[in-house]
Design a protein around this motif. Structure first.
Motif, short mmCIF file in Angstrom:
data_model
loop_
_atom_site.label_atom_id
_atom_site.label_comp_id
_atom_site.label_asym_id
_atom_site.label_seq_id
_atom_site.Cartn_x
_atom_site.Cartn_y
_atom_site.Cartn_z
N GLY A 112 0.81 -1.21 0.00
CA GLY A 112 0.00 0.00 0.00
C GLY A 112 0.84 1.26 0.00
N LYS A 113 0.17 2.40 0.21
CA LYS A 113 0.87 3.69 0.23
C LYS A 113 0.19 4.62 1.23
CE LYS A 113 -1.86 5.15 -3.77
NZ LYS A 113 -1.81 5.50 -5.20
N VAL A 114 1.00 5.51 1.81
CA VAL A 114 0.51 6.51 2.75
C VAL A 114 0.35 7.81 2.00
CG1 VAL A 114 1.00 7.82 4.84
CG2 VAL A 114 1.62 5.39 4.71
N VAL A 115 -0.87 8.30 1.97
CA VAL A 115 -1.18 9.58 1.32
C VAL A 115 -1.92 10.43 2.35
CG1 VAL A 115 -2.34 10.75 -0.57
CG2 VAL A 115 -1.35 8.48 -0.93
N ALA A 116 -1.27 11.54 2.72
CA ALA A 116 -1.83 12.40 3.77
C ALA A 116 -2.09 11.57 5.02
CB ALA A 116 -3.09 13.10 3.27
N GLN A 117 -3.32 11.54 5.50
CA GLN A 117 -3.63 10.80 6.72
C GLN A 117 -4.29 9.44 6.43
OE1 GLN A 117 -3.19 11.36 10.26
NE2 GLN A 117 -1.61 12.51 9.20
N THR A 118 -4.08 8.94 5.23
CA THR A 118 -4.73 7.70 4.83
C THR A 118 -3.71 6.67 4.37
OG1 THR A 118 -6.68 8.95 4.10
CG2 THR A 118 -6.47 6.68 3.31
N PHE A 119 -3.90 5.45 4.81
CA PHE A 119 -3.11 4.34 4.28
C PHE A 119 -3.98 3.59 3.29
CE2 PHE A 119 -1.78 -0.25 4.80
CZ PHE A 119 -0.69 -0.14 3.95
N ASN A 120 -3.63 3.71 2.03
CA ASN A 120 -4.35 3.01 0.98
C ASN A 120 -3.77 1.61 0.85
OD1 ASN A 120 -5.86 5.35 0.42
ND2 ASN A 120 -4.28 6.12 -0.97
N ALA A 121 -4.41 0.67 1.50
CA ALA A 121 -3.88 -0.69 1.56
C ALA A 121 -4.12 -1.42 0.24
CB ALA A 121 -4.52 -1.47 2.70
N ALA A 122 -3.11 -2.17 -0.19
CA ALA A 122 -3.24 -3.02 -1.36
C ALA A 122 -3.96 -4.31 -0.97
CB ALA A 122 -1.86 -3.34 -1.94
N TRP A 123 -4.33 -5.07 -1.99
CA TRP A 123 -5.04 -6.33 -1.74
C TRP A 123 -4.20 -7.27 -0.88
CZ3 TRP A 123 -9.80 -8.22 -2.17
CH2 TRP A 123 -9.97 -9.60 -2.12
N GLU A 124 -2.87 -7.21 -1.06
CA GLU A 124 -1.97 -8.12 -0.34
C GLU A 124 -1.76 -7.73 1.11
OE1 GLU A 124 -1.28 -8.33 -4.66
OE2 GLU A 124 -1.36 -6.68 -3.20
N ALA A 125 -2.17 -6.54 1.49
CA ALA A 125 -1.91 -6.06 2.85
C ALA A 125 -2.68 -6.88 3.87
CB ALA A 125 -2.29 -4.59 2.97
N SER A 126 -1.98 -7.32 4.90
CA SER A 126 -2.60 -8.08 5.98
C SER A 126 -2.83 -7.17 7.18
CB SER A 126 -1.70 -9.25 6.39
OG SER A 126 -0.49 -8.77 6.94
N GLU A 127 -3.55 -7.70 8.16
CA GLU A 127 -3.75 -6.94 9.40
C GLU A 127 -2.42 -6.71 10.11
OE1 GLU A 127 -6.47 -5.45 10.45
OE2 GLU A 127 -7.44 -6.11 8.60
N GLU A 128 -1.50 -7.66 9.96
CA GLU A 128 -0.18 -7.50 10.57
C GLU A 128 0.58 -6.34 9.93
OE1 GLU A 128 -1.54 -10.33 9.74
OE2 GLU A 128 -1.75 -11.30 11.71
N ASP A 129 0.45 -6.21 8.61
CA ASP A 129 1.10 -5.08 7.93
C ASP A 129 0.54 -3.75 8.42
OD1 ASP A 129 2.61 -6.82 6.29
OD2 ASP A 129 0.98 -6.98 4.85
N LYS A 130 -0.78 -3.68 8.57
CA LYS A 130 -1.41 -2.44 9.02
C LYS A 130 -0.99 -2.12 10.45
CE LYS A 130 -5.41 -3.35 6.07
NZ LYS A 130 -6.87 -3.65 6.04
N ALA A 131 -0.94 -3.16 11.30
CA ALA A 131 -0.53 -2.93 12.68
C ALA A 131 0.91 -2.47 12.76
CB ALA A 131 -0.71 -4.21 13.49
N ALA A 132 1.78 -3.05 11.92
CA ALA A 132 3.19 -2.64 11.91
C ALA A 132 3.33 -1.18 11.50
CB ALA A 132 3.98 -3.54 10.95
N LEU A 133 2.56 -0.74 10.50
CA LEU A 133 2.61 0.66 10.08
C LEU A 133 2.15 1.58 11.19
CD1 LEU A 133 3.20 2.59 7.73
CD2 LEU A 133 0.79 2.36 7.05
N ARG A 134 1.15 1.17 11.93
CA ARG A 134 0.66 1.98 13.05
C ARG A 134 1.74 2.12 14.12
NH1 ARG A 134 -4.92 2.68 13.80
NH2 ARG A 134 -6.19 1.95 12.06
N ILE A 135 2.44 1.02 14.39
CA ILE A 135 3.50 1.06 15.40
C ILE A 135 4.60 2.03 14.97
CG2 ILE A 135 5.33 -0.31 16.48
CD1 ILE A 135 3.43 -2.71 16.39
N ILE A 136 4.95 2.00 13.69
CA ILE A 136 5.96 2.95 13.18
C ILE A 136 5.47 4.38 13.35
CG2 ILE A 136 7.10 3.78 11.08
CD1 ILE A 136 7.16 0.86 10.13
#
Length: 278
Positions: free
Chosen positions: A209-233
Motif C-alpha cells: 500500500g501507500k501513505v497519502v496524507a492521513q490515509t493508508f491506501n492498503a493493497a489487496w496483499e496487505a494483511s492486518e499484521e502489515d497495518k498494525a506494523a505501520l501503526r507502530i511505526i
C-alpha cells in the motif's frame, strides 16, 4: 534303559481333576487338553487357556465374570492413582492431553499417565519444564496479538511518517528508505504517478500500500499484521528505527551496518538520527 516318556501322551495321562470338585470342559480344546489349531513355531501342543488339563473348576460364565471383576479392579486402582496424581500436580494431565499431538515426549508421557496413573519424578520434571516453556511462548504470542489488536483499534496520526521523510529530504538525502517492523517505507519520486506518497512494502519486496496524507491506501496483499506494523511505526518512528537497528545490526535509514559501539547501543548512527529528525 526303559523310556517312559511316551506314557505322557496316553489318553488320561494329564492331571486328573479332584473328584470332590465339579469341572467344566475347556471350550477351546473340547476337553482334550490339546491345541487343535495348526502351529508353526511352537513344539508344545498343550491348550493355552486350560494349560493342557482340558477342564476348569469354574464355568465359562464364572471365569468371564471374574475377569470382568479383575478388569474393574484394575480400572478403579488406575483411576485412584490418577486422582491422587492430579490432586498433587494440578493441570499436568490436561496439559499432556492438549499438547501430545505435537510432541513425541508429551505423547509418551500421556501414555504413561493413562497406563500407570502417574509419572515418576524425572518424567514429571521434564513435563513441567516443557509446560513452563509453552506457557512463556503463549504469553509472548498473546502479548504480541493484543498489541497488534490495540494498534488496529486505536486511530494513529500518520503525520510523524511524513515529517521524518520531509526532514530527510530537506537534509539533501535522496532515494529515501526507512526500515522497521518488517516493512520498508520509501518516498515516491516527484515524477511518479503518486508524488509525495510514501510506498509501503514488506522486507521481501511485496507491495502492501501507500501513505497519502492521513490515509493508508492498503493493497489487496496487505494483511492486518502489515497495518498494525505501520501503526507502530507511526506512533514513534524513532523508537521503531532504534529497535530495528539493535535487532538487525543495520541502520534503519541508510541500511548500512552499525559498527560504532555507541551506534550499536543506540540502534542508529548519529548522522542518520540527525538527518531524519530523530
Amino acid at each position: 534303559m526303559i523310556d517312559f516318556s511316551d506314557l505322557d501322551n496316553l489318553p488320561g495321562a494329564g492331571p486328573e481333576p479332584k473328584k470332590d470338585r465339579p469341572t467344566f470342559p475347556c471350550q477351546s480344546c473340547g476337553g482334550t487338553g490339546k491345541y487343535l489349531k495348526p502351529r508353526r513355531h511352537q513344539s508344545d501342543d498343550r491348550c493355552f487357556p486350560c494349560g493342557g488339563r482340558g477342564f476348569f473348576y469354574q464355568s465359562h460364565g464364572d471365569r468371564m465374570k471374574r475377569r470382568q471383576q479383575e478388569a474393574a479392579r484394575k480400572r478403579a486402582k488406575l483411576e485412584t492413582a490418577q486422582a491422587v496424581f492430579d490432586a498433587e500436580n494440578p493441570g499436568v494431565s490436561e496439559f499432556l492431553a492438549q499438547n501430545a499431538h505435537w510432541s513425541n515426549f508429551l505423547r509418551e508421557m500421556l501414555d504413561t499417565y493413562r497406563q500407570q496413573g502417574a509419572l515418576n519424578p524425572g518424567q514429571l520434571r521434564g513435563v513441567q519444564s516443557t509446560r513452563a516453556k509453552v506457557a512463556e511462548l503463549d504469553q509472548q504470542r498473546n502479548a504480541e496479538r493484543e498489541a497488534r489488536a490495540a494498534a488496529r483499534r486505536t486511530p494513529v496520526d500518520l503525520n510523524p511518517i511524513h515529517k521524518m521523510f520531509a526532514k530527510a529530504k530537506s537534509a539533501g538525502l535522496s532515494k529515501l528508505q526507512y526500515r522497521a517492523e518488517g516493512l520498508v517505507l520509501s518516498l515516491a519520486k516527484p515524477t511518479s504517478a503518486n508524488p509525495g506518497a510514501i510506498y509501503v512494502k514488506r522486507r521481501d519486496g511485496t507491495y502492501v500500500g501507500k501513505v497519502v496524507a492521513q490515509t493508508f491506501n492498503a493493497a489487496w496483499e496487505a494483511s492486518e499484521e502489515d497495518k498494525a506494523a505501520l501503526r507502530i511505526i507511526a506512533e514513534n518512528p524513532a523508537e521503531a528505527a532504534e529497535r530495528y537497528g539493535r535487532k538487525t545490526g543495520q541502520c534503519s535509514c541508510c541500511g548500512r551496518e552499525l559498527t560504532d559501539p555507541a551506534s550499536i547501543a543506540a540502534g542508529i548512527g548519529p548522522v542518520c538520527a540527525t538527518k531524519w529528525g530523530f
